[in-house]
Design an enzyme around this catalytic site. Structure first.
Site, PDB file in Angstrom:
ATOM      1  N   HIS A  15       1.085 -11.011   0.598  1.00 13.82           N
ATOM      2  CA  HIS A  15       1.311 -12.314   0.799  1.00 13.82           C
ATOM      3  C   HIS A  15       2.191 -12.460   1.979  1.00 13.82           C
ATOM      4  CE1 HIS A  15       0.678 -12.250  -3.479  1.00 13.82           C
ATOM      5  NE2 HIS A  15       0.112 -13.408  -3.298  1.00 13.82           N
ATOM      6  N   HIS A  35      -2.778 -17.294  -0.385  1.00  9.94           N
ATOM      7  CA  HIS A  35      -3.834 -18.000  -0.299  1.00  9.94           C
ATOM      8  C   HIS A  35      -3.994 -18.716   1.224  1.00  9.94           C
ATOM      9  CE1 HIS A  35      -0.479 -21.055  -1.362  1.00  9.94           C
ATOM     10  NE2 HIS A  35      -1.601 -21.988  -0.996  1.00  9.94           N
TER      11      HIS A  35
END
Length: 112
Positions: A15, A35
């Site tokens: 991340h 994401h």
């Protein structure tokens, strides 16, 4: 890295660029980064975007697979953009242009 004698393929999710560099140093052979785009799976959490993905891909020498809000529409598929002309449709091609080895598609595959 004793575990490498038992596992030839080791993947992890990252991340941040720092996560990616550390994962590679620890022996990961591939990673998912995300994401990337807004997704119902992470409702309310801002996506990290294509710049983040490009930075991760540039920082490591192992395959990076993008995850989060990616769909299967191709760049010449007008059906997705025709349905919602004012909305940019995140495509697999977009993440590939950042240097990703591929993209993970979950929601789109559930509707196939």
């Amino acid at each position: 890295n004793n575990y490498q004698q038992f596992f030839k393929i080791i993947g992890t999710s990252v991340h941040s660029v720092e996560d990616a560099i550390k994962a590679e140093q620890l022996g990961a052979t591939y990673m998912t980064a995300g994401h990337i785009f807004a997704t119902d799976c992470k409702k309310g959490l801002p996506p990290r975007g294509l710049d983040f993905l490009k930075n991760v891909c540039d920082a490591v020498g192992i395959p990076v697979y993008a995850i989060g809000g990616i769909n299967i529409a191709s760049s010449d598929d007008s059906t997705a953009s025709d349905a919602m002309p004012d909305i940019s449709v995140p495509r697999l091609a977009d993440v590939m242009e950042c240097g990703a080895a591929g993209g993970c598609i979950m929601s789109g595959m559930m509707r196939v």
